[in-house]
Design an enzyme around this catalytic site. Structure first.
Site, PDB file in Angstrom:
ATOM      1  N   ARG A   1      47.944  46.794  46.473  1.00  0.00           N
ATOM      2  CA  ARG A   1      47.456  46.067  47.657  1.00  0.00           C
ATOM      3  C   ARG A   1      46.060  45.477  47.456  1.00  0.00           C
ATOM      4  O   ARG A   1      45.682  44.571  48.138  1.00  0.00           O
ATOM      5  CB  ARG A   1      47.478  46.961  48.898  1.00  0.00           C
ATOM      6  CG  ARG A   1      46.422  48.038  48.919  1.00  0.00           C
ATOM      7  CD  ARG A   1      46.363  48.733  50.239  1.00  0.00           C
ATOM      8  NE  ARG A   1      47.539  49.530  50.491  1.00  0.00           N
ATOM      9  CZ  ARG A   1      47.525  50.632  51.262  1.00  0.00           C
ATOM     10  NH1 ARG A   1      46.424  50.998  51.869  1.00  0.00           N
ATOM     11  NH2 ARG A   1      48.619  51.338  51.439  1.00  0.00           N
TER      12      ARG A   1
ATOM     13  N   ARG B   1      46.730  51.095  42.999  1.00  0.00           N
ATOM     14  CA  ARG B   1      47.776  51.669  43.862  1.00  0.00           C
ATOM     15  C   ARG B   1      49.144  51.186  43.426  1.00  0.00           C
ATOM     16  O   ARG B   1      49.277  50.083  42.878  1.00  0.00           O
ATOM     17  CB  ARG B   1      47.526  51.274  45.323  1.00  0.00           C
ATOM     18  CG  ARG B   1      46.262  51.864  45.917  1.00  0.00           C
ATOM     19  CD  ARG B   1      46.166  51.538  47.397  1.00  0.00           C
ATOM     20  NE  ARG B   1      47.096  52.333  48.155  1.00  0.00           N
ATOM     21  CZ  ARG B   1      46.753  53.407  48.880  1.00  0.00           C
ATOM     22  NH1 ARG B   1      45.492  53.772  48.974  1.00  0.00           N
ATOM     23  NH2 ARG B   1      47.666  54.097  49.517  1.00  0.00           N
TER      24      ARG B   1
ATOM     25  N   ASN C   1      32.856  52.110  44.197  1.00  0.00           N
ATOM     26  CA  ASN C   1      34.269  51.738  44.326  1.00  0.00           C
ATOM     27  C   ASN C   1      34.365  50.291  44.826  1.00  0.00           C
ATOM     28  O   ASN C   1      33.879  49.962  45.913  1.00  0.00           O
ATOM     29  CB  ASN C   1      34.945  52.706  45.319  1.00  0.00           C
ATOM     30  CG  ASN C   1      36.421  52.426  45.458  1.00  0.00           C
ATOM     31  OD1 ASN C   1      36.842  51.283  45.549  1.00  0.00           O
ATOM     32  ND2 ASN C   1      37.221  53.468  45.489  1.00  0.00           N
TER      33      ASN C   1
ATOM     34  N   HIS D   1      40.969  51.856  42.309  1.00  0.00           N
ATOM     35  CA  HIS D   1      42.229  52.566  42.570  1.00  0.00           C
ATOM     36  C   HIS D   1      43.372  51.592  42.323  1.00  0.00           C
ATOM     37  O   HIS D   1      43.520  50.613  43.047  1.00  0.00           O
ATOM     38  CB  HIS D   1      42.221  53.041  44.032  1.00  0.00           C
ATOM     39  CG  HIS D   1      43.393  53.894  44.408  1.00  0.00           C
ATOM     40  ND1 HIS D   1      43.461  54.555  45.617  1.00  0.00           N
ATOM     41  CD2 HIS D   1      44.550  54.207  43.755  1.00  0.00           C
ATOM     42  CE1 HIS D   1      44.601  55.231  45.685  1.00  0.00           C
ATOM     43  NE2 HIS D   1      45.274  55.031  44.578  1.00  0.00           N
TER      44      HIS D   1
ATOM     45  N   HIS E   1      34.443  59.817  49.782  1.00  0.00           N
ATOM     46  CA  HIS E   1      35.284  59.341  50.885  1.00  0.00           C
ATOM     47  C   HIS E   1      34.503  59.359  52.197  1.00  0.00           C
ATOM     48  O   HIS E   1      34.059  60.407  52.645  1.00  0.00           O
ATOM     49  CB  HIS E   1      36.578  60.149  51.059  1.00  0.00           C
ATOM     50  CG  HIS E   1      37.672  59.287  51.612  1.00  0.00           C
ATOM     51  ND1 HIS E   1      37.732  58.934  52.935  1.00  0.00           N
ATOM     52  CD2 HIS E   1      38.699  58.643  51.005  1.00  0.00           C
ATOM     53  CE1 HIS E   1      38.767  58.146  53.129  1.00  0.00           C
ATOM     54  NE2 HIS E   1      39.361  57.935  51.968  1.00  0.00           N
TER      55      HIS E   1
ATOM     56  N   HIS F   1      37.561  47.177  47.719  1.00  0.00           N
ATOM     57  CA  HIS F   1      37.603  46.288  48.884  1.00  0.00           C
ATOM     58  C   HIS F   1      37.103  44.872  48.602  1.00  0.00           C
ATOM     59  O   HIS F   1      37.277  43.983  49.423  1.00  0.00           O
ATOM     60  CB  HIS F   1      36.903  46.937  50.073  1.00  0.00           C
ATOM     61  CG  HIS F   1      37.671  48.150  50.533  1.00  0.00           C
ATOM     62  ND1 HIS F   1      39.027  48.115  50.750  1.00  0.00           N
ATOM     63  CD2 HIS F   1      37.291  49.436  50.739  1.00  0.00           C
ATOM     64  CE1 HIS F   1      39.445  49.316  51.100  1.00  0.00           C
ATOM     65  NE2 HIS F   1      38.415  50.136  51.085  1.00  0.00           N
TER      66      HIS F   1
ATOM     67  N   GLU G   1      36.838  66.178  42.597  1.00  0.00           N
ATOM     68  CA  GLU G   1      36.106  65.394  43.594  1.00  0.00           C
ATOM     69  C   GLU G   1      36.481  65.946  44.960  1.00  0.00           C
ATOM     70  O   GLU G   1      37.655  65.902  45.355  1.00  0.00           O
ATOM     71  CB  GLU G   1      36.479  63.908  43.491  1.00  0.00           C
ATOM     72  CG  GLU G   1      35.765  63.062  44.539  1.00  0.00           C
ATOM     73  CD  GLU G   1      35.986  61.564  44.352  1.00  0.00           C
ATOM     74  OE1 GLU G   1      36.261  61.125  43.220  1.00  0.00           O
ATOM     75  OE2 GLU G   1      35.882  60.850  45.366  1.00  0.00           O
TER      76      GLU G   1
ATOM     77  N   GLU H   1      41.158  55.630  39.793  1.00  0.00           N
ATOM     78  CA  GLU H   1      41.898  56.494  40.720  1.00  0.00           C
ATOM     79  C   GLU H   1      43.367  56.112  40.635  1.00  0.00           C
ATOM     80  O   GLU H   1      43.696  54.915  40.635  1.00  0.00           O
ATOM     81  CB  GLU H   1      41.421  56.274  42.152  1.00  0.00           C
ATOM     82  CG  GLU H   1      40.006  56.731  42.397  1.00  0.00           C
ATOM     83  CD  GLU H   1      39.560  56.396  43.813  1.00  0.00           C
ATOM     84  OE1 GLU H   1      40.366  55.869  44.605  1.00  0.00           O
ATOM     85  OE2 GLU H   1      38.392  56.633  44.108  1.00  0.00           O
TER      86      GLU H   1
ATOM     87  N   THR I   1      43.104  56.637  51.239  1.00  0.00           N
ATOM     88  CA  THR I   1      43.552  57.960  50.797  1.00  0.00           C
ATOM     89  C   THR I   1      43.226  58.976  51.891  1.00  0.00           C
ATOM     90  O   THR I   1      42.058  59.213  52.185  1.00  0.00           O
ATOM     91  CB  THR I   1      42.847  58.348  49.479  1.00  0.00           C
ATOM     92  OG1 THR I   1      42.833  57.208  48.625  1.00  0.00           O
ATOM     93  CG2 THR I   1      43.561  59.493  48.806  1.00  0.00           C
TER      94      THR I   1
HETATM   95  N1  PXP Z   1      36.963  58.781  46.278  1.00  0.00           N
HETATM   96  C1  PXP Z   1      38.314  58.658  46.334  1.00  0.00           C
HETATM   97  C2  PXP Z   1      39.147  59.585  45.531  1.00  0.00           C
HETATM   98  C3  PXP Z   1      38.916  57.646  47.115  1.00  0.00           C
HETATM   99  O1  PXP Z   1      40.255  57.542  47.161  1.00  0.00           O
HETATM  100  C4  PXP Z   1      38.080  56.750  47.810  1.00  0.00           C
HETATM  101  C5  PXP Z   1      38.704  55.653  48.610  1.00  0.00           C
HETATM  102  O2  PXP Z   1      39.349  54.763  47.776  1.00  0.00           O
HETATM  103  C6  PXP Z   1      36.689  56.909  47.694  1.00  0.00           C
HETATM  104  C7  PXP Z   1      36.156  57.944  46.938  1.00  0.00           C
HETATM  105  C8  PXP Z   1      35.743  55.979  48.370  1.00  0.00           C
HETATM  106  O3  PXP Z   1      35.855  56.121  49.761  1.00  0.00           O
HETATM  107  P1  PXP Z   1      35.063  55.117  50.706  1.00  0.00           P
HETATM  108  O4  PXP Z   1      35.636  53.765  50.469  1.00  0.00           O
HETATM  109  O5  PXP Z   1      35.334  55.666  52.067  1.00  0.00           O
HETATM  110  O6  PXP Z   1      33.624  55.192  50.295  1.00  0.00           O
END
Ligand code: PXP
Length: 241
Positions: free
Chosen positions: A49, A45, A7, A43, A190, A10, A151, A70, A101
């Site tokens: 953001r 959003r 992901n 994601h 997550h 960030h 998931e 996402e 999330t």
């Molecule tokens: N899976 C989903 C559905 C999420 O919303 C997120 C956060 O955007 C993640 C995985 C990844 O989470 P983390 O950034 O804590 O690894």
């Protein structure tokens, strides 16, 4: 061995902090793929953001492994998904004020809204996954919608103090078994880090892990390609770092 979805939200968060053009998540995606990522997760959003429409459009053109998008059950973003057709879409709950999330999607209470978003994306040929808490009622409701995957939200496991973490892991293990029994693909994510990923990665039948914050954090120090490679090697070895 589970697949690793990286992901890169960030990377865009850092860029948006200055509303500038760097760092570019499109570049990060290429480096993640070179480091061994099996897919790239972003994601989009409602408040934009971090990831912007331009990012998603370019990523859909340049990522070779596959995009896992996402998104919330919102008409506008579901429309974008149907137009751009990422390999996979994961429906998540979304609240404007949340930092990330916070909980799983309420498939049980989400009724028509969730069902309609699933149907539209499946009709567009997109593999659909639902991000849910490890709760048997949510798993059964997801199965009824005919989705390919769920998931499981690993946040409670990741945040638990060491005294209650085994209990949270057991909840995830039992939920995982139910997901497989219901004939769906098992994903999790997550809050997973280099320190806590192995017990989740070694749950039998785990198909895909989606990890963001921990990889991006390490990437700031060691570089994106190396950070992804280290996570990939860790998951393949099945032994704690
Ligand atoms: N899976 C989903 C559905 C999420 O919303 C997120 C956060 O955007 C993640 C995985 C990844 O989470 P983390 O950034 O804590 O690894």
């Amino acid at each position: 061995m589970p697949l690793l979805g990286v992901n890169i939200d960030h990377v865009a968060t850092i860029r948006q902090a200055r509303r500038t053009i760097e760092p570019d998540p499109v570049w990060a995606a290429a480096l993640a793929e070179l480091g061994g990522a099996d897919s790239i997760t972003v994601h989009l959003r409602e408040d934009r953001r971090h990831i912007q429409d331009r990012d998603l459009r370019l990523l859909c053109e340049t990522v070779h492994s596959g995009i896992n998008l996402e998104l919330a059950c919102e008409d506008e973003v579901v429309g974008i998904a149907c137009e751009l057709k990422p390999l996979q879409a994961t429906l998540v709950p979304e609240k404007r004020e949340e930092v990330t999330t916070e909980g799983g999607l309420d498939v049980l209470g989400g009724g028509k809204r969730v069902a309609e978003a699933v149907r539209r994306m499946q009709d567009a040929g997109i593999v659909v996954s639902l991000f849910i808490d490890p709760d048997p009622r949510q798993i059964e409701a997801s199965c009824k919608l005919g989705v390919t995957a769920v998931e499981l939200h690993t946040g409670r496991y990741a945040d638990a103090p060491s005294a209650t973490r085994p209990q949270e892991l057991e909840t995830l293990q039992q939920a995982s078994q139910l997901v497989l029994e219901q004939g769906m693909r098992l994903h999790a994510g997550h809050g997973l880090t280099y320190r806590n990923v192995i017990p989740v990665a070694t749950i039998p039948g785990m198909y895909e892990l989606n990890i963001g914050h921990s990889i991006v954090s390490r990437a700031v120090l060691v570089g994106f390609q190396q950070a992804v490679r280290e996570m990939k090697e860790l998951i393949s070895s099945g032994t704690p770092a």
